[in-house]
Design a protein around this motif. Structure first.
Motif, PDB file in Angstrom:
ATOM      1  N   ARG A   5      42.658 -16.623   7.197  1.00  0.00           N
ATOM      2  CA  ARG A   5      41.222 -16.427   7.373  1.00  0.00           C
ATOM      3  C   ARG A   5      40.492 -16.680   6.055  1.00  0.00           C
ATOM      4  O   ARG A   5      39.420 -17.284   6.037  1.00  0.00           O
ATOM      5  CB  ARG A   5      40.927 -15.025   7.867  1.00  0.00           C
ATOM      6  CG  ARG A   5      41.380 -14.787   9.293  1.00  0.00           C
ATOM      7  CD  ARG A   5      40.796 -13.494   9.826  1.00  0.00           C
ATOM      8  NE  ARG A   5      39.338 -13.511   9.680  1.00  0.00           N
ATOM      9  CZ  ARG A   5      38.535 -14.186  10.495  1.00  0.00           C
ATOM     10  NH1 ARG A   5      39.022 -14.872  11.497  1.00  0.00           N
ATOM     11  NH2 ARG A   5      37.241 -14.150  10.307  1.00  0.00           N
ATOM     12  N   ARG A  13      37.556 -19.328   5.254  1.00  0.00           N
ATOM     13  CA  ARG A  13      36.275 -18.885   4.708  1.00  0.00           C
ATOM     14  C   ARG A  13      35.949 -19.643   3.436  1.00  0.00           C
ATOM     15  O   ARG A  13      34.831 -20.052   3.215  1.00  0.00           O
ATOM     16  CB  ARG A  13      36.318 -17.393   4.438  1.00  0.00           C
ATOM     17  CG  ARG A  13      35.344 -16.673   5.272  1.00  0.00           C
ATOM     18  CD  ARG A  13      35.284 -15.186   5.081  1.00  0.00           C
ATOM     19  NE  ARG A  13      36.178 -14.577   4.140  1.00  0.00           N
ATOM     20  CZ  ARG A  13      37.224 -13.835   4.494  1.00  0.00           C
ATOM     21  NH1 ARG A  13      37.503 -13.656   5.756  1.00  0.00           N
ATOM     22  NH2 ARG A  13      37.964 -13.267   3.584  1.00  0.00           N
ATOM     23  N   ARG A  45      30.319 -25.240   9.854  1.00  0.00           N
ATOM     24  CA  ARG A  45      28.860 -25.086   9.917  1.00  0.00           C
ATOM     25  C   ARG A  45      28.446 -23.833   9.159  1.00  0.00           C
ATOM     26  O   ARG A  45      29.239 -22.906   9.021  1.00  0.00           O
ATOM     27  CB  ARG A  45      28.417 -25.027  11.384  1.00  0.00           C
ATOM     28  CG  ARG A  45      28.754 -23.755  12.013  1.00  0.00           C
ATOM     29  CD  ARG A  45      28.788 -23.823  13.503  1.00  0.00           C
ATOM     30  NE  ARG A  45      29.790 -22.893  13.961  1.00  0.00           N
ATOM     31  CZ  ARG A  45      29.730 -21.606  13.725  1.00  0.00           C
ATOM     32  NH1 ARG A  45      28.723 -21.095  13.070  1.00  0.00           N
ATOM     33  NH2 ARG A  45      30.674 -20.806  14.151  1.00  0.00           N
ATOM     34  N   ASP A  47      26.962 -20.321   8.105  1.00  0.00           N
ATOM     35  CA  ASP A  47      26.955 -19.043   8.803  1.00  0.00           C
ATOM     36  C   ASP A  47      25.524 -18.540   8.937  1.00  0.00           C
ATOM     37  O   ASP A  47      24.650 -18.909   8.179  1.00  0.00           O
ATOM     38  CB  ASP A  47      27.738 -18.042   7.967  1.00  0.00           C
ATOM     39  CG  ASP A  47      28.619 -17.207   8.851  1.00  0.00           C
ATOM     40  OD1 ASP A  47      29.755 -16.948   8.455  1.00  0.00           O
ATOM     41  OD2 ASP A  47      28.155 -16.832   9.940  1.00  0.00           O
ATOM     42  N   THR A  48      25.302 -17.730   9.915  1.00  0.00           N
ATOM     43  CA  THR A  48      23.965 -17.161  10.072  1.00  0.00           C
ATOM     44  C   THR A  48      23.841 -15.834   9.337  1.00  0.00           C
ATOM     45  O   THR A  48      22.812 -15.193   9.388  1.00  0.00           O
ATOM     46  CB  THR A  48      23.649 -16.911  11.545  1.00  0.00           C
ATOM     47  OG1 THR A  48      24.689 -16.089  12.055  1.00  0.00           O
ATOM     48  CG2 THR A  48      23.561 -18.197  12.317  1.00  0.00           C
ATOM     49  N   LEU A  49      24.910 -15.438   8.713  1.00  0.00           N
ATOM     50  CA  LEU A  49      24.866 -14.128   8.056  1.00  0.00           C
ATOM     51  C   LEU A  49      24.048 -14.189   6.767  1.00  0.00           C
ATOM     52  O   LEU A  49      23.721 -15.248   6.262  1.00  0.00           O
ATOM     53  CB  LEU A  49      26.292 -13.674   7.745  1.00  0.00           C
ATOM     54  CG  LEU A  49      27.170 -13.519   8.966  1.00  0.00           C
ATOM     55  CD1 LEU A  49      28.575 -13.147   8.538  1.00  0.00           C
ATOM     56  CD2 LEU A  49      26.600 -12.479   9.890  1.00  0.00           C
ATOM     57  N   ALA A 104      26.159 -11.483   1.980  1.00  0.00           N
ATOM     58  CA  ALA A 104      27.354 -11.192   2.757  1.00  0.00           C
ATOM     59  C   ALA A 104      28.353 -12.335   2.588  1.00  0.00           C
ATOM     60  O   ALA A 104      29.550 -12.114   2.425  1.00  0.00           O
ATOM     61  CB  ALA A 104      27.016 -11.015   4.224  1.00  0.00           C
ATOM     62  N   LEU A 160      39.093  -8.093   5.695  1.00  0.00           N
ATOM     63  CA  LEU A 160      39.420  -8.973   6.803  1.00  0.00           C
ATOM     64  C   LEU A 160      38.441 -10.138   6.897  1.00  0.00           C
ATOM     65  O   LEU A 160      38.730 -11.162   7.483  1.00  0.00           O
ATOM     66  CB  LEU A 160      39.405  -8.168   8.101  1.00  0.00           C
ATOM     67  CG  LEU A 160      39.993  -8.821   9.328  1.00  0.00           C
ATOM     68  CD1 LEU A 160      41.416  -9.262   9.074  1.00  0.00           C
ATOM     69  CD2 LEU A 160      39.964  -7.842  10.481  1.00  0.00           C
ATOM     70  N   ASN A 169      34.203 -11.602   7.352  1.00  0.00           N
ATOM     71  CA  ASN A 169      33.072 -11.415   8.247  1.00  0.00           C
ATOM     72  C   ASN A 169      33.204 -12.339   9.440  1.00  0.00           C
ATOM     73  O   ASN A 169      33.949 -13.307   9.408  1.00  0.00           O
ATOM     74  CB  ASN A 169      31.779 -11.713   7.509  1.00  0.00           C
ATOM     75  CG  ASN A 169      31.516 -10.679   6.444  1.00  0.00           C
ATOM     76  OD1 ASN A 169      31.416  -9.494   6.725  1.00  0.00           O
ATOM     77  ND2 ASN A 169      31.459 -11.138   5.206  1.00  0.00           N
ATOM     78  N   ALA A 170      32.469 -12.007  10.459  1.00  0.00           N
ATOM     79  CA  ALA A 170      32.540 -12.841  11.652  1.00  0.00           C
ATOM     80  C   ALA A 170      32.063 -14.235  11.304  1.00  0.00           C
ATOM     81  O   ALA A 170      30.951 -14.428  10.848  1.00  0.00           O
ATOM     82  CB  ALA A 170      31.648 -12.236  12.729  1.00  0.00           C
ATOM     83  N   ASP A 171      32.953 -15.214  11.450  1.00  0.00           N
ATOM     84  CA  ASP A 171      32.415 -16.560  11.259  1.00  0.00           C
ATOM     85  C   ASP A 171      32.327 -17.314  12.575  1.00  0.00           C
ATOM     86  O   ASP A 171      32.003 -18.471  12.613  1.00  0.00           O
ATOM     87  CB  ASP A 171      33.157 -17.347  10.174  1.00  0.00           C
ATOM     88  CG  ASP A 171      34.616 -17.000  10.094  1.00  0.00           C
ATOM     89  OD1 ASP A 171      35.160 -16.580  11.117  1.00  0.00           O
ATOM     90  OD2 ASP A 171      35.196 -17.147   9.010  1.00  0.00           O
ATOM     91  N   VAL A 224      29.992 -16.923  15.105  1.00  0.00           N
ATOM     92  CA  VAL A 224      28.799 -16.305  15.679  1.00  0.00           C
ATOM     93  C   VAL A 224      28.198 -17.323  16.625  1.00  0.00           C
ATOM     94  O   VAL A 224      27.184 -17.934  16.353  1.00  0.00           O
ATOM     95  CB  VAL A 224      27.789 -15.906  14.591  1.00  0.00           C
ATOM     96  CG1 VAL A 224      26.722 -15.013  15.183  1.00  0.00           C
ATOM     97  CG2 VAL A 224      28.505 -15.167  13.487  1.00  0.00           C
ATOM     98  N   ASP A 257      24.945 -16.204  19.904  1.00  0.00           N
ATOM     99  CA  ASP A 257      23.646 -15.606  19.617  1.00  0.00           C
ATOM    100  C   ASP A 257      22.577 -16.037  20.620  1.00  0.00           C
ATOM    101  O   ASP A 257      22.508 -17.198  21.002  1.00  0.00           O
ATOM    102  CB  ASP A 257      23.181 -16.042  18.230  1.00  0.00           C
ATOM    103  CG  ASP A 257      23.824 -15.174  17.174  1.00  0.00           C
ATOM    104  OD1 ASP A 257      24.487 -14.197  17.559  1.00  0.00           O
ATOM    105  OD2 ASP A 257      23.661 -15.490  15.992  1.00  0.00           O
TER     106      ASP A 257
END
Lengths: 185, 731
Positions: free
Chosen positions: A91, A95, A105, A107-109, A113, B60, B62-64, B66, B69
């Protein structure tokens, strides 16, 4: 999945059947991965999970807990620890790739973050490399770190799973984590 | 750093130095190879920082993914999506409002994640919606609507609750342990409400229990009730096979959820236990090696001195030492019982769990700790805060005497009420120790009581003595020893009359108790006269609790003597009192339970008059009250079910009787074990049912079972009876 009896194999494994591990591990990986994804979805902004939670969840799902001893459980957790490491590292790699824009693509975060996650990811990748280097020196000490750090095992469980004394497990842990820390720096 | 081939040297020196004293270590390092020594010194120096690094769990990420939505403004049926509120394992939650303004408030819309079996879930949803809509409790967030989004994903519309998770709320406001328990009791009430409507939550956890500040006290709201089931079961109630759909949160999930065994209300009991644990100790329950969950919970609860004890205690407005004392014992036992791995070994219902916590708050012995004598005495002493010397071998009755004296000396009405409670507790205690009135382990219990009775006899003639005589007499009566009970009841009445006058409430209570015993002795005329006199005075003084007691016990007497008209009048009078004073009634028989008792009596009358339909309706009313206020799995609830079932059988309605009997059987067996008259009684009725259905073989098997168990238990009465019935069957 349903046709593999993890409980049986786990008992075979802790009874000395090393082959059994090979048959169990893919299922442990699948299960842990699935759980990790589910958890990631549910913990929006802070997915700092105690790895023990995940491993424990996988354990509950895969093993008929009433039929195994605590020693079996320690062996399961130890098996799962290596798997947990792989999942986390996989993971982190993805990332890292996303951050560098390798085809993923955006991230929307929130920005921070992403930054936070990325630094965690770098840390993990560094640890992974350091663990490989430690394994060249002492495979057992690398395993102790996996058990403790990635599966949250206690010293007693670690000792049981690796077939060493509790004292050795404790000393290994002190030595290994100091060395890893220096190696990562 | 040194290459791998030098590692054995590094390792050896590191271990030796770890073992050595400081000056010895310095010498070892000085003597060793310089490179190796340098690396070992670096390692030792890095230990602290390494601890910090490894002390944090790995991240762990973050949610990647997503991917699902919904942008603001998306329409879901009549609802318009606003911002995202959060995401869970099964879906994402958005704030939304009615686009047409037909519903003023904002709502929460939960859209399930892509990839779930929508068709199945939607079908399930239609079926369950009606059921979930029946959950109308202030503690449960309401399900408002539901449907399918444009992309085929189902969504649920729920009441929007903007509160804090239970544990966070309690910590933020530094709620005391007691306040936490009270808050938790509100949670139990909401869960219990749902259980009575056959809805199990399945995913209770702090983040599903939100708390907001209320005007007077905090307000609890449970989210996602029954949603887990909605999303995880197929129409015919089977669990879906897709592993992703077995949704629960492991920290709070009961073992049966992990193994895929049937989920019942006991599952929620377990999760509530885990939530309670976390609420109390400030950390989530985690498995530890060699311990089962309940053992783990106990271990933590008993050993509060932990690194973060100061912080945990501070959040509970107390000190670590005090906190440790508060958690050890009762609360430890309560968590332990709620967290048992086997569902049937847990509290039989959420209500029972709540009841135990309420008992703890009032200082009554918790049922989770069983009835060991030492504990009962300890609890008794704790409950009565005046100093009580617990001399070795001091009997319960002597303690009661001390308590009573202290109460009487203080002359505080409130404390007097508590003394009355003492008597009730003692009575219950002895009944519970010795449920069948038989002598299992009875010797020691009886010893205590006898000694207490002797010491009471030596006391000077004070009110304390009168009170204690009354208590001891009631306990003897509860144990079935009428000969010892009678003179003490009489003495108590005499003493109270002399000290307080004939019509004082204490005298009346003592006299009522005497009348109750006389009924059991078959001296009904005397009993009736006494009951009547007490009732007259209580009518004059308008004491609601006394009136409820008098009317119900006297009605029982009339029922036994078939004076139905008189019984009916008293029942009506008692019910009328309860209309005006809904909580009146003697301890543990008050309010709704008293009402249930009257309804039960009324049903018996109607049954005797042949008005079977009315009787069935009345039994149902009583049964519902028992279910609501004693819990669905209470032995009295089950006893009423058995009674109702025999009546239904009398009407030829075996279909309705069957499930009632089955439930009653499981409750009674769980409560008493396989060999107990109450269990036999259910089997017996089940045999009747089988005979009616023309199934003589089953009836035969049931009689045989009663006989075998009764014989093994030495219960000749039931054994003979079952044998006789089986013989009749064969004829």
């Amino acid at each position: 999945m349903a046709d593999v009896d993890v409980t049986q194999m786990l008992r075979a494994f802790s009874g000395g059947d090393a082959e059994a591990a090979a048959r169990v591990l893919p299922h442990v990986y699948d299960e842990l991965h699935r759980i990790a994804l589910a958890r990631l979805r549910s913990e929006r902004d802070d997915a700092t999970l105690a790895p023990l939670d995940l491993v424990h969840e996988a354990y509950l799902r895969l093993v008929r807990v009433t039929e195994v001893t605590w020693q079996d459980r320690a062996h399961f957790f130890a098996l799962a620890s290596g798997t947990m490491r792989r999942i986390l590292v996989d993971r982190a790699r993805r990332r890292g790739a996303a951050k560098r824009g390798d085809g993923a693509r955006p991230d929307t975060l929130h920005e921070d973050a992403i930054a936070g996650a990325a630094s965690h990811a770098d840390e993990l990748l560094a640890l992974d490399a350091a663990l490989d280097a430690l394994a060249l020196r002492s495979p057992r000490q690398a395993r102790v770190v996996e058990c403790r750090y990635f599966a949250g095992l206690t010293f007693e469980e670690t000792a049981e799973a690796l077939g060493v004394s509790v004292r050795t497990a404790k000393e290994d842990w002190r030595l290994a984590k100091a060395w890893l820390y220096l190696a990562m720096r | 750093m040194l290459p791998p081939d030098r590692w054995p040297d590094v390792e050896r020196l590191f271990r030796t130095v770890l073992d050595a004293e400081a000056d010895e270590a310095a010498r070892l390092l000085a003597d060793a190879d310089a490179d190796v020594a340098a690396e070992v010194q670096a390692l030792l120096a890095a230990e602290h920082e390494a601890d910090t690094f490894f002390g944090r769990p790995p991240h762990l990420g973050n949610a990647d993914e997503v991917e699902d939505d919904l942008p603001r403004g998306t329409r879901l049926g009549p609802w318009e999506v606003a911002e995202e509120l959060g995401r869970g394992g099964m879906g994402t939650v958005y704030r939304a409002r009615r686009a047409d303004g037909a519903y003023a408030q904002d709502v929460a819309v939960k859209v399930v994640h892509r990839g779930m079996d929508s068709a199945q879930i939607v079908r399930r949803f239609q079926q369950e919606r009606t059921l979930l809509a029946t959950l109308a409790h202030e503690g449960v967030a309401r399900l408002i609507d539901g449907g399918v989004a444009g992309d085929g994903r189902p969504y649920l519309v729920m009441e929007l609750v903007e509160g804090q998770p239970l544990t966070a709320y309690a910590d933020a406001r530094r709620l005391t342990v007691e306040a936490r328990i009270r808050l938790f009791l509100d949670v139990c009430a909401a869960v219990s409400h749902a259980h009575q409507r056959l809805v199990v939550h399945r995913d209770l956890k702090p983040s599903n229990i939100l708390v907001t500040d209320g005007d007077v006290r905090p307000h609890v709201k449970l989210l996602d009730f029954g949603i887990a089931r909605l999303l995880t079961s197929s129409g015919d109630g089977e669990a879906l096979t897709l592993p992703e759909l077995r949704l629960f949160t492991p920290r709070y999930a009961a073992p049966e959820q992990a193994t895929g065994a049937p989920v019942t209300t006991a599952t929620d009991v377990y999760s509530l236990g885990a939530v309670l644990f976390e609420l109390l100790v400030g950390e989530a329950l985690r498995l530890a090696p060699g311990q089962t969950m309940p053992e783990r919970a106990s271990a933590v609860l008993r050993t509060m001195p932990r690194p973060d004890a100061e912080a945990v205690a501070h959040a509970r407005a107390t000190s670590p030492a005090r906190l440790e004392r508060m958690l050890r014992g009762d609360l430890d036992a309560v968590c332990h019982l709620a967290l048992r791995p086997e569902p049937h070994a847990r509290y039989p219902s959420v209500e029972a769990l709540a009841d135990d916590l309420r008992r703890h708050l009032t200082g009554l012995p918790v049922r989770a700790r069983g009835n060991t004598r030492r504990y009962l005495v300890a609890s008794f002493v704790r409950r009565h805060r005046w100093p009580v010397a617990v001399a070795a071998g001091a009997s319960i009755a002597v303690l009661a005497a001390t308590a009573a004296v202290a109460v009487q000396n203080r002359r505080i009405a409130h404390e007097r009420d508590r003394a009355e409670e003492v008597a009730t507790v003692l009575e219950n205690v002895f009944l519970r120790i010795d449920p069948g009135g038989q002598a299992e382990g009875g010797a020691s219990t009886r010893d205590l009581l006898d000694r207490g009775a002797e010491e009471t006899a030596q006391m000077a003639d004070t009110e304390a003595k009168a009170h204690l005589l009354d208590v001891v007499a009631r306990v003897y009566r509860a144990l079935g020893d009428h000969n010892r009970a009678l003179p003490r009841h009489e003495q108590a009445v005499r003493l109270y009359t002399a000290l307080r006058g004939r019509d004082a409430p204490e005298t009346l209570a003592a006299e009522h108790h005497l009348a109750y015993l006389l009924t059991a002795l078959g001296r009904t005329d005397e009993a009736e006269a006494m009951y009547r006199r007490v009732l007259e005075v209580r009518r004059r003084t308008g004491d609601p609790t006394g009136l409820v007691e008098s009317t119900s016990d006297l009605a029982d007497l009339y029922l036994d003597t078939r004076r139905l008209a008189e019984a009916r009048a008293l029942i009506a009078e008692g019910l009328a009192v309860l209309e005006r004073h809904p909580n009146a009634g003697p301890p543990s028989l008050e309010g709704p339970i008293a009402r249930a008792g009257f309804l039960y009596q009324q049903a018996l009358i109607e049954q005797q008059e042949g008005r079977l339909d009315d009787a069935v309706a009345r039994f149902h009313e009583a049964l519902n009250l028992y279910r609501a206020h004693r819990g669905p799995n209470h032995i009295y609830t089950a006893a009423v079910e058995t009674k109702l079932a025999s009546l239904l059988l009398e009407q030829g309605n075996g279909a309705a009787a069957g499930p009632l009997l089955e439930h009653a059987r499981s409750v009674q067996e769980r409560a008493w074990g396989p060999s107990h008259p109450w269990v036999y009684a259910v089997y017996n009725t089940q045999a009747t049912q089988a005979i009616q259905a023309g199934d003589r073989d089953s009836a035969q098997a049931l009689y045989d079972r009663i006989r075998a168990r009764a014989e093994a238990a030495g219960d000749t009465l039931w054994a003979a009876r079952a044998k006789r019935q089986a013989a009749q069957l064969r004829r």
